[in-house]
Design a protein around this motif. Sequence first.
Motif, PDB file in Angstrom:
ATOM      1  N   SER A 135      -9.440  -8.983  -0.996  1.00  0.00           N
ATOM      2  CA  SER A 135      -9.875  -7.581  -0.948  1.00  0.00           C
ATOM      3  C   SER A 135     -11.389  -7.443  -0.984  1.00  0.00           C
ATOM      4  O   SER A 135     -11.939  -6.458  -0.476  1.00  0.00           O
ATOM      5  CB  SER A 135      -9.245  -6.792  -2.098  1.00  0.00           C
ATOM      6  OG  SER A 135      -9.551  -7.362  -3.364  1.00  0.00           O
TER       7      SER A 135
ATOM      8  N   ASP B  12       0.867  -1.183   0.000  1.00  0.00           N
ATOM      9  CA  ASP B  12       0.000   0.000   0.000  1.00  0.00           C
ATOM     10  C   ASP B  12       0.903   1.232   0.000  1.00  0.00           C
ATOM     11  O   ASP B  12       2.126   1.104  -0.069  1.00  0.00           O
ATOM     12  CB  ASP B  12      -0.912  -0.013   1.236  1.00  0.00           C
ATOM     13  CG  ASP B  12      -2.171   0.831   1.061  1.00  0.00           C
ATOM     14  OD1 ASP B  12      -2.266   1.585   0.061  1.00  0.00           O
ATOM     15  OD2 ASP B  12      -3.058   0.761   1.928  1.00  0.00           O
TER      16      ASP B  12
ATOM     17  N   ASN C 262     -11.681  -3.301  -4.067  1.00  0.00           N
ATOM     18  CA  ASN C 262     -11.435  -4.605  -4.681  1.00  0.00           C
ATOM     19  C   ASN C 262     -10.220  -4.499  -5.604  1.00  0.00           C
ATOM     20  O   ASN C 262     -10.182  -3.645  -6.482  1.00  0.00           O
ATOM     21  CB  ASN C 262     -12.654  -5.051  -5.488  1.00  0.00           C
ATOM     22  CG  ASN C 262     -13.767  -5.546  -4.604  1.00  0.00           C
ATOM     23  OD1 ASN C 262     -13.663  -5.563  -3.378  1.00  0.00           O
ATOM     24  ND2 ASN C 262     -14.876  -5.947  -5.212  1.00  0.00           N
ATOM     25  N   TYR C 263      -9.253  -5.367  -5.387  1.00  0.00           N
ATOM     26  CA  TYR C 263      -8.032  -5.300  -6.179  1.00  0.00           C
ATOM     27  C   TYR C 263      -8.129  -6.216  -7.394  1.00  0.00           C
ATOM     28  O   TYR C 263      -8.233  -7.436  -7.273  1.00  0.00           O
ATOM     29  CB  TYR C 263      -6.821  -5.701  -5.333  1.00  0.00           C
ATOM     30  CG  TYR C 263      -6.435  -4.676  -4.293  1.00  0.00           C
ATOM     31  CD1 TYR C 263      -6.696  -3.325  -4.476  1.00  0.00           C
ATOM     32  CD2 TYR C 263      -5.798  -5.064  -3.113  1.00  0.00           C
ATOM     33  CE1 TYR C 263      -6.344  -2.384  -3.520  1.00  0.00           C
ATOM     34  CE2 TYR C 263      -5.433  -4.128  -2.154  1.00  0.00           C
ATOM     35  CZ  TYR C 263      -5.712  -2.789  -2.363  1.00  0.00           C
ATOM     36  OH  TYR C 263      -5.361  -1.863  -1.415  1.00  0.00           O
TER      37      TYR C 263
ATOM     38  N   GLY D  33      -1.205  -4.117  -2.675  1.00  0.00           N
ATOM     39  CA  GLY D  33      -1.972  -2.904  -2.957  1.00  0.00           C
ATOM     40  C   GLY D  33      -1.295  -1.894  -3.866  1.00  0.00           C
ATOM     41  O   GLY D  33      -1.962  -1.147  -4.580  1.00  0.00           O
TER      42      GLY D  33
ATOM     43  N   ASP E  87       0.753  -2.682  -8.874  1.00  0.00           N
ATOM     44  CA  ASP E  87       0.594  -2.161 -10.232  1.00  0.00           C
ATOM     45  C   ASP E  87       1.303  -0.827 -10.404  1.00  0.00           C
ATOM     46  O   ASP E  87       1.970  -0.577 -11.421  1.00  0.00           O
ATOM     47  CB  ASP E  87      -0.886  -2.020 -10.576  1.00  0.00           C
ATOM     48  CG  ASP E  87      -1.521  -3.323 -11.044  1.00  0.00           C
ATOM     49  OD1 ASP E  87      -0.782  -4.326 -11.178  1.00  0.00           O
ATOM     50  OD2 ASP E  87      -2.738  -3.340 -11.269  1.00  0.00           O
TER      51      ASP E  87
ATOM     52  N   CYS F 286      -5.603  -6.516 -10.039  1.00  0.00           N
ATOM     53  CA  CYS F 286      -4.275  -6.155 -10.513  1.00  0.00           C
ATOM     54  C   CYS F 286      -3.928  -6.913 -11.794  1.00  0.00           C
ATOM     55  O   CYS F 286      -4.565  -7.905 -12.141  1.00  0.00           O
ATOM     56  CB  CYS F 286      -3.225  -6.460  -9.448  1.00  0.00           C
ATOM     57  SG  CYS F 286      -3.530  -5.669  -7.848  1.00  0.00           S
TER      58      CYS F 286
ATOM     59  N   PHE G 299      -4.371  -9.205  -0.298  1.00  0.00           N
ATOM     60  CA  PHE G 299      -4.564  -7.802  -0.656  1.00  0.00           C
ATOM     61  C   PHE G 299      -3.596  -6.857   0.047  1.00  0.00           C
ATOM     62  O   PHE G 299      -3.156  -5.853  -0.525  1.00  0.00           O
ATOM     63  CB  PHE G 299      -6.007  -7.373  -0.358  1.00  0.00           C
ATOM     64  CG  PHE G 299      -6.325  -7.218   1.101  1.00  0.00           C
ATOM     65  CD1 PHE G 299      -6.203  -5.984   1.721  1.00  0.00           C
ATOM     66  CD2 PHE G 299      -6.746  -8.309   1.855  1.00  0.00           C
ATOM     67  CE1 PHE G 299      -6.492  -5.837   3.072  1.00  0.00           C
ATOM     68  CE2 PHE G 299      -7.043  -8.171   3.203  1.00  0.00           C
ATOM     69  CZ  PHE G 299      -6.911  -6.927   3.819  1.00  0.00           C
TER      70      PHE G 299
ATOM     71  N   PRO H 133     -10.431 -10.555  -6.627  1.00  0.00           N
ATOM     72  CA  PRO H 133     -10.663 -10.022  -5.279  1.00  0.00           C
ATOM     73  C   PRO H 133     -11.143 -11.062  -4.275  1.00  0.00           C
ATOM     74  O   PRO H 133     -10.928 -10.903  -3.072  1.00  0.00           O
ATOM     75  CB  PRO H 133     -11.721  -8.944  -5.498  1.00  0.00           C
ATOM     76  CG  PRO H 133     -11.599  -8.554  -6.932  1.00  0.00           C
ATOM     77  CD  PRO H 133     -11.218  -9.817  -7.638  1.00  0.00           C
TER      78      PRO H 133
END
Length: 208
Positions: free
Chosen positions: A93, A32, A101-102, A62, A65, A104, A58, A88
């Motif tokens: 997530s 993140d 919601n990820y 985060g 990307d 990626c 998740f 997700p």
Amino acid sequence: MKWTQIPLGAIQTNCYILENESKDALIIDPGDEYEKIVSFIEENSLKPLAVLLTHAHFDHIGAVDQVRSKWKIPAYLHINESDWLQDPEKNGSAHFPIVENYHCKPSEEIIGSEQEMSIGSFRFKVLETPGHSPGSVSFYFKDKGVIFSGDALFYGSIGRTDLYGGDQEVLLESIHQKLLLLPEETIVAPGHGFETTIKNEKDTNPFL
């Protein structure tokens, strides 16, 4: 080589930035707060070569990307979680309202088995340590006496196994058969919390 621990996000997931004398860098688990990662990299004039993911929950992916896009570098992820970055439900997530919601991009590089790896001048071994999740791996830098254990082994604890694909019996086997067999002085750099050593966990971890 030296490494820096940077806790990121609401769950304070440890991102690790490894660097060598040439200022090349590896980024482990960019969970993140992309801006913090960028600030550290730029302030130290580092040149990222790759992202290493201990697993694809998740809180460990985060910023993956953004990091890949910024430096045009690949992400490495175990084959057993090859579709988790995009899903997700699997990366969790979807079940944590504190995050989006990820969805990626897929990882550029797939780790198919336990193996020795080289990225630039970095040399390390990938140990398969499933249980917390099916594709959990740990990155062992023997020459530096450190293992980045993701969410397998913590200071005084072990990873949770109540998420998708988790299995406590498998996790305990991973810890006993892979991690606790390392030299006792090996530093354990976990996905959350403080660093510890193999000896300390052998002697004091109530789960072991």
